[in-house]
Design a protein around this motif. Structure first.
Motif, PDB file in Angstrom:
ATOM      1  N   PHE A  27       0.833  -1.201   0.000  1.00 57.41           N
ATOM      2  CA  PHE A  27       0.000   0.000   0.000  1.00 57.41           C
ATOM      3  C   PHE A  27       0.873   1.258   0.000  1.00 57.41           C
ATOM      4  O   PHE A  27       0.686   2.161  -0.823  1.00 57.41           O
ATOM      5  N   PHE A  28       1.836   1.310   0.931  1.00 55.79           N
ATOM      6  CA  PHE A  28       2.673   2.504   1.035  1.00 55.79           C
ATOM      7  C   PHE A  28       3.669   2.605  -0.124  1.00 55.79           C
ATOM      8  O   PHE A  28       3.980   3.705  -0.574  1.00 55.79           O
ATOM      9  N   THR A  29       4.148   1.469  -0.618  1.00 52.23           N
ATOM     10  CA  THR A  29       5.048   1.512  -1.770  1.00 52.23           C
ATOM     11  C   THR A  29       4.327   2.084  -2.984  1.00 52.23           C
ATOM     12  O   THR A  29       4.845   2.957  -3.690  1.00 52.23           O
ATOM     13  N   GLU A  30       3.114   1.586  -3.226  1.00 51.19           N
ATOM     14  CA  GLU A  30       2.314   2.092  -4.352  1.00 51.19           C
ATOM     15  C   GLU A  30       1.933   3.550  -4.126  1.00 51.19           C
ATOM     16  O   GLU A  30       1.914   4.354  -5.066  1.00 51.19           O
ATOM     17  N   MET A  31       1.654   3.903  -2.883  1.00 55.20           N
ATOM     18  CA  MET A  31       1.281   5.282  -2.561  1.00 55.20           C
ATOM     19  C   MET A  31       2.396   6.253  -2.933  1.00 55.20           C
ATOM     20  O   MET A  31       2.150   7.286  -3.570  1.00 55.20           O
ATOM     21  N   TRP A  32       3.635   5.919  -2.566  1.00 51.27           N
ATOM     22  CA  TRP A  32       4.737   6.845  -2.860  1.00 51.27           C
ATOM     23  C   TRP A  32       5.087   6.842  -4.342  1.00 51.27           C
ATOM     24  O   TRP A  32       5.501   7.871  -4.882  1.00 51.27           O
ATOM     25  N   GLU A  33       4.872   5.717  -5.021  1.00 53.94           N
ATOM     26  CA  GLU A  33       5.112   5.710  -6.470  1.00 53.94           C
ATOM     27  C   GLU A  33       4.080   6.582  -7.175  1.00 53.94           C
ATOM     28  O   GLU A  33       4.408   7.355  -8.078  1.00 53.94           O
ATOM     29  N   ARG A  34       2.812   6.470  -6.778  1.00 56.57           N
ATOM     30  CA  ARG A  34       1.763   7.308  -7.363  1.00 56.57           C
ATOM     31  C   ARG A  34       1.947   8.774  -6.978  1.00 56.57           C
ATOM     32  O   ARG A  34       1.636   9.680  -7.752  1.00 56.57           O
ATOM     33  N   PHE A  35       2.462   9.005  -5.769  1.00 56.10           N
ATOM     34  CA  PHE A  35       2.810  10.371  -5.336  1.00 56.10           C
ATOM     35  C   PHE A  35       3.780  10.985  -6.334  1.00 56.10           C
ATOM     36  O   PHE A  35       3.585  12.113  -6.800  1.00 56.10           O
ATOM     37  N   SER A  36       4.827  10.250  -6.656  1.00 59.66           N
ATOM     38  CA  SER A  36       5.846  10.778  -7.563  1.00 59.66           C
ATOM     39  C   SER A  36       5.313  10.900  -8.983  1.00 59.66           C
ATOM     40  O   SER A  36       5.572  11.890  -9.674  1.00 59.66           O
ATOM     41  N   PHE A  37       4.544   9.894  -9.442  1.00 58.79           N
ATOM     42  CA  PHE A  37       4.043   9.901 -10.814  1.00 58.79           C
ATOM     43  C   PHE A  37       3.106  11.084 -11.057  1.00 58.79           C
ATOM     44  O   PHE A  37       3.286  11.858 -11.994  1.00 58.79           O
ATOM     45  N   TYR A  38       2.085  11.212 -10.204  1.00 64.92           N
ATOM     46  CA  TYR A  38       1.114  12.283 -10.410  1.00 64.92           C
ATOM     47  C   TYR A  38       1.681  13.645 -10.015  1.00 64.92           C
ATOM     48  O   TYR A  38       1.275  14.672 -10.583  1.00 64.92           O
ATOM     49  N   GLY A  39       2.600  13.656  -9.053  1.00 63.01           N
ATOM     50  CA  GLY A  39       3.246  14.907  -8.697  1.00 63.01           C
ATOM     51  C   GLY A  39       4.035  15.486  -9.855  1.00 63.01           C
ATOM     52  O   GLY A  39       4.016  16.701 -10.101  1.00 63.01           O
ATOM     53  N   MET A  40       4.729  14.618 -10.589  1.00 65.22           N
ATOM     54  CA  MET A  40       5.458  15.064 -11.771  1.00 65.22           C
ATOM     55  C   MET A  40       4.495  15.453 -12.888  1.00 65.22           C
ATOM     56  O   MET A  40       4.643  16.472 -13.549  1.00 65.22           O
ATOM     57  N   ILE A 129      10.620   3.614 -18.611  1.00 65.53           N
ATOM     58  CA  ILE A 129      11.259   2.308 -18.391  1.00 65.53           C
ATOM     59  C   ILE A 129      10.969   1.815 -16.974  1.00 65.53           C
ATOM     60  O   ILE A 129      10.615   0.645 -16.763  1.00 65.53           O
ATOM     61  N   GLY A 130      11.119   2.701 -15.993  1.00 68.71           N
ATOM     62  CA  GLY A 130      10.880   2.319 -14.602  1.00 68.71           C
ATOM     63  C   GLY A 130       9.446   1.878 -14.367  1.00 68.71           C
ATOM     64  O   GLY A 130       9.189   0.889 -13.659  1.00 68.71           O
ATOM     65  N   THR A 131       8.497   2.579 -14.970  1.00 65.15           N
ATOM     66  CA  THR A 131       7.094   2.195 -14.840  1.00 65.15           C
ATOM     67  C   THR A 131       6.854   0.812 -15.422  1.00 65.15           C
ATOM     68  O   THR A 131       6.052   0.032 -14.900  1.00 65.15           O
ATOM     69  N   GLY A 132       7.565   0.498 -16.506  1.00 60.83           N
ATOM     70  CA  GLY A 132       7.434  -0.817 -17.121  1.00 60.83           C
ATOM     71  C   GLY A 132       7.784  -1.942 -16.165  1.00 60.83           C
ATOM     72  O   GLY A 132       7.152  -3.007 -16.179  1.00 60.83           O
ATOM     73  N   PHE A 133       8.784  -1.732 -15.329  1.00 60.94           N
ATOM     74  CA  PHE A 133       9.163  -2.749 -14.340  1.00 60.94           C
ATOM     75  C   PHE A 133       8.232  -2.720 -13.125  1.00 60.94           C
ATOM     76  O   PHE A 133       7.898  -3.760 -12.555  1.00 60.94           O
ATOM     77  N   PHE A 134       7.832  -1.527 -12.717  1.00 65.20           N
ATOM     78  CA  PHE A 134       7.088  -1.379 -11.462  1.00 65.20           C
ATOM     79  C   PHE A 134       5.621  -1.779 -11.598  1.00 65.20           C
ATOM     80  O   PHE A 134       5.102  -2.565 -10.799  1.00 65.20           O
ATOM     81  N   LYS A 135       4.945  -1.223 -12.590  1.00 68.55           N
ATOM     82  CA  LYS A 135       3.480  -1.296 -12.663  1.00 68.55           C
ATOM     83  C   LYS A 135       2.927  -2.714 -12.663  1.00 68.55           C
ATOM     84  O   LYS A 135       2.028  -3.023 -11.866  1.00 68.55           O
ATOM     85  N   PRO A 136       3.398  -3.635 -13.522  1.00 62.43           N
ATOM     86  CA  PRO A 136       2.770  -4.959 -13.549  1.00 62.43           C
ATOM     87  C   PRO A 136       3.131  -5.836 -12.362  1.00 62.43           C
ATOM     88  O   PRO A 136       2.378  -6.740 -12.004  1.00 62.43           O
ATOM     89  N   ASN A 137       4.266  -5.578 -11.755  1.00 58.51           N
ATOM     90  CA  ASN A 137       4.790  -6.522 -10.763  1.00 58.51           C
ATOM     91  C   ASN A 137       4.332  -6.239  -9.343  1.00 58.51           C
ATOM     92  O   ASN A 137       4.369  -7.126  -8.492  1.00 58.51           O
ATOM     93  N   MET A 138       3.873  -5.025  -9.066  1.00 59.17           N
ATOM     94  CA  MET A 138       3.262  -4.767  -7.763  1.00 59.17           C
ATOM     95  C   MET A 138       1.993  -5.603  -7.599  1.00 59.17           C
ATOM     96  O   MET A 138       1.775  -6.252  -6.578  1.00 59.17           O
ATOM     97  N   THR A 139       1.150  -5.603  -8.624  1.00 56.57           N
ATOM     98  CA  THR A 139      -0.083  -6.382  -8.544  1.00 56.57           C
ATOM     99  C   THR A 139       0.205  -7.877  -8.598  1.00 56.57           C
ATOM    100  O   THR A 139      -0.569  -8.678  -8.057  1.00 56.57           O
ATOM    101  N   SER A 140       1.303  -8.265  -9.230  1.00 57.79           N
ATOM    102  CA  SER A 140       1.681  -9.682  -9.243  1.00 57.79           C
ATOM    103  C   SER A 140       2.046 -10.162  -7.841  1.00 57.79           C
ATOM    104  O   SER A 140       1.685 -11.263  -7.425  1.00 57.79           O
ATOM    105  N   ILE A 141       2.758  -9.327  -7.091  1.00 59.35           N
ATOM    106  CA  ILE A 141       3.094  -9.678  -5.703  1.00 59.35           C
ATOM    107  C   ILE A 141       1.815  -9.779  -4.872  1.00 59.35           C
ATOM    108  O   ILE A 141       1.632 -10.719  -4.090  1.00 59.35           O
ATOM    109  N   LEU A 142       0.921  -8.825  -5.065  1.00 55.04           N
ATOM    110  CA  LEU A 142      -0.340  -8.835  -4.321  1.00 55.04           C
ATOM    111  C   LEU A 142      -1.147 -10.091  -4.643  1.00 55.04           C
ATOM    112  O   LEU A 142      -1.716 -10.737  -3.749  1.00 55.04           O
TER     113      LEU A 142
END
Length: 702
Positions: A27-40, A129-142
């Motif tokens: 939850f918090f990992t995704e929260m800070w990633e979305r913080f950075s994505f939408y903040g930018m 590139i970073g989103t490509g690694f991050f986005k699909p694999n967070m939900t895979s862990i979940l």
């Protein structure tokens, strides 16, 4: 192989709100990633289109070029997760993929803080590139965490989704505020700092997860495609189990369409950045780019149709239903994602963002509650998590605590800064001119009174014989203290004046001299004080989508659980129409406004309300029905098709959003918003009308 959480008896022992503590690390990992994505994201278009000379200068791109850059970025964000998911599945595992993606994105944000052309584009590339690694694999862990506990998945994904929206909410609020008020690079930098801290807390929490996410999975999953997505699928008919392997021709057509697709994705960006054309200028006397893209579309349609007709009837019909939904989802995201481009510009340039009196007081109270209450709730969850995991992952908890101290500190600083600002009335000399339309007729207000503009006198604007020079007053909010009668120098940026410090004045004069231009610094005098006024940042309005999602999601969910739950096509059509109402409100609110005039912020607030409600009706439907309609062995292909539709919608959204200035100049701002009113309504009516056909194609799937 996958890890079976049932073989780890203590996995659910450390619970937070009835779920394993690992869920809240995610939850918090995704929260800070979305913080950075939408903040930018909320800063990018503003930075690219801001004037080169100013208190917070940008690149002064025209809106068309800036949106074309963003269009390429938005398209690639939905392509790279396909490759990131494959690499994680086959080689490095989900956890390493998430960490690698996070670190690459952190470098991307760091690059953007430098604001040079090379590092800005490098930063965007790294983020893709970073989103490509991050986005699909967070939900895979979940998914892997809850593989043996399917009954808990709905609740887990609801909690996870709240993390997504909480991150987007605070990212746009805080990065947007700092970027606009202090400097763009500070906003980009804040996004990167929280991205890095979120990465550290995730990696250091490894003891909580055990082996989950470490072992590569043999089954390729695309983006958010996990085994739970077809848990409720209708059983695959016996006749449909016949294989339909790709032929040599299929592979050749896939390669050709992929090449054309990537050329299309990069063409505008390459031309804007380096004047490089990826398509021939002409083919047989026609525009080369148009010819190649049309040819690519025809080849792609042939590929899809030729494959579908090879399947047995039931599978074929269900896949056709998926493609129909995918087609209409393009229109949804094409309109909805105006929030990343044209709506930010509309908020900045055409919305009245200065409030005074009771309106300012009400906004301040609302903004404090809007900021503090969610932070208190999430901090409470943080404390619950720390109680369960402090022994297993002590340093991870320390890092997470640091992130929250940082976000609390930033939020309190933002609120106190607004509350401690003083509004000054300053008077200056200006040329009073009546505004004329294209036919040189006076423009009048709703009371049929002529509208005037006031051009402040400066080195660049000196009066000519016959000009009507008058005294004019402006309201300016500043942190610094000034006395009534004190002479000051002011500078207009984004439609509002700012009182200049000596440092700012010297910097502006230097920049004007470099550009061989006359400075537009205005001599003025402080004439009154007004402590009850506030200027809202343009970025603030973007948080409304996340706020309304959090506020409305449970209500919409209850509606679907009631007897009023309509079929998928009705939901999707209503979502398109409801979203279109939001743009209709903007079209009505912006009717008749001229350059330099602004509309009430409530038009934008109501628009975001209807956009979010439309999203809640439409967005969850698509993924759910893909999982139900497509047999598991074909799920990757059809999810790839679905995300391709979303990518095309995002790309078109940015490109059409870039036309806001062109269409406004040629027609009006109201006409621009009418495009996104009429098109989704037509699409919504069509998909509702297709309900009987789609119901037949689904063969019993509900």
């Amino acid at each position: 192989m996958k890890v079976d959480t049932k073989t780890q008896p203590d996995f659910f022992d450390s619970k937070v709100l009835g779920h394993p503590s690992g869920l809240f690390v995610l939850f918090f990992t995704e929260m800070w990633e979305r913080f950075s994505f939408y903040g930018m994201r909320v800063l990018l278009i503003q930075f690219l289109t801001m004037s080169v000379i100013g208190l917070n200068p940008g690149w002064e791109m025209n809106m068309v070029d800036a949106s074309a850059i963003f269009a390429t970025y938005a398209l690639l964000l939905y392509i790279t997760p396909i490759f990131g998911g494959i690499i994680a599945d086959k080689y490095i595992g989900y956890r390493w993929a998430v960490v690698l993606g996070s670190l690459i994105m952190t470098l991307g944000h760091a690059s953007m803080t430098l604001e040079t052309e090379f590092f800005m584009y490098l930063g965007l590339i790294l983020l893709v590139i970073g989103t490509g690694f991050f986005k699909p694999n967070m939900t895979s862990i979940l998914s892997e965490m809850y593989k043996s506990f399917p009954e808990k998945k709905d609740g887990a994904y609801t909690i996870f989704y709240m993390g997504v929206n909480a991150g987007a909410f605070f990212g746009m609020m805080l990065c947007g505020y700092i970027g606009e008020r202090i400097g763009w690079h500070y906003g980009f930098g804040l996004a990167g700092i929280f991205m890095l801290l979120g990465t550290l807390q995730f990696w250091l929490a490894k003891p909580i997860f055990g082996n989950i996410g470490d072992v590569p999975n043999k089954n390729i999953q695309i983006a958010e495609v996990n085994e739970e997505t077809f848990a409720n699928a209708v059983e695959e008919p016996e006749e449909s189990k016949k294989r339909n392997p790709f032929t040599v021709t299929d592979y050749i057509l896939i390669i050709i369409t992929s090449i054309i697709g990537f050329l299309y994705a990069f063409d505008d960006a390459f031309f804007i950045v380096g004047q490089i054309r990826l398509f021939p200028e002409t083919i047989l006397g026609y525009d080369g780019k148009t010819v190649v893209i049309l040819a690519g579309l025809l080849i792609f349609l042939y590929l899809i149709i030729s494959r579908i007709i090879r399947y047995p009837r039931i599978v074929r019909d269900r896949m056709i239903a998926v493609i129909v939904f995918a087609f209409f989802t393009i229109f949804f995201w094409m309109s909805f994602e105006q929030g990343a481009t044209s709506l930010i510009v509309f908020a900045r340039d055409n919305t009245q963002r200065i409030l005074s009196g009771n309106a300012a007081t009400i906004f301040n109270i609302f903004n404090i509650l809007l900021t503090v209450v969610p932070l208190i709730i999430i901090s409470w969850v943080l404390i619950l998590l720390a109680k369960q995991t402090i022994k297993k992952a002590f340093i991870s908890n320390i890092v997470l605590a640091i992130t929250f101290i940082g976000v609390w500190g930033t939020a309190i600083w933002m609120l106190s800064r607004d509350m401690s600002s003083t509004t000054y009335e300053v008077t200056y000399s200006a040329i009073k001119q009546q505004i004329l339309d294209d036919n040189q007729k006076p423009v009048v207000d709703k009371h049929n009174q002529p509208i005037y503009e006031y051009i402040a006198l400066s080195a660049a604007n000196q009066p000519k014989e016959g000009d009507n020079v008058v005294k004019h007053t402006a309201s300016i909010s500043q942190l610094e203290t000034y006395e009534i009668g004190q002479p000051v120098e002011i500078y207009k940026e984004l439609g509002n004046y700012n009182i200049l410090s000596n440092k700012q004045k010297d910097l502006l004069i230097s920049e004007f001299e470099k550009a061989d231009k006359q400075a537009t610094i205005v001599q003025a005098e402080v004439t009154a004080l007004n402590d009850n006024q506030i200027e809202i940042t343009a970025s603030w309005f973007s948080i409304l989508n996340s706020f309304f999602i959090i506020a409305l999601a449970s209500l919409v969910s209850k509606l679907w659980d009631s007897r009023y739950n309509p079929p998928a096509s009705i939901k999707y059509g209503l979502g398109l129409i409801i979203m279109a109402i939001g743009f209709g409100i903007l079209a009505y609110g912006s009717h008749g406004i001229t350059e330099g005039t602004r509309v009430s912020m409530m038009w934008l607030v109501f628009a975001y309300f209807f956009h979010t409600l439309g999203e809640l009706f439409s967005s969850p439907v698509g993924l759910s029905y893909v999982s139900k309609l497509v047999p598991p062995r074909m799920i990757a292909l059809m999810f790839g098709m679905w995300y391709l539709a979303i990518a095309i919608g995002n790309n078109l959204a940015a490109k059409l959003g870039g036309q806001i200035e062109v269409i406004t100049e040629k027609y009006s701002l109201s006409v621009f918003f009418l495009i996104f009113t009429v098109v989704p309504i037509i699409a919504g009516i069509l998909v509702i009308a297709l309900n009987p056909v789609l119901k037949k194609l689904m063969h019993g799937v509900k």
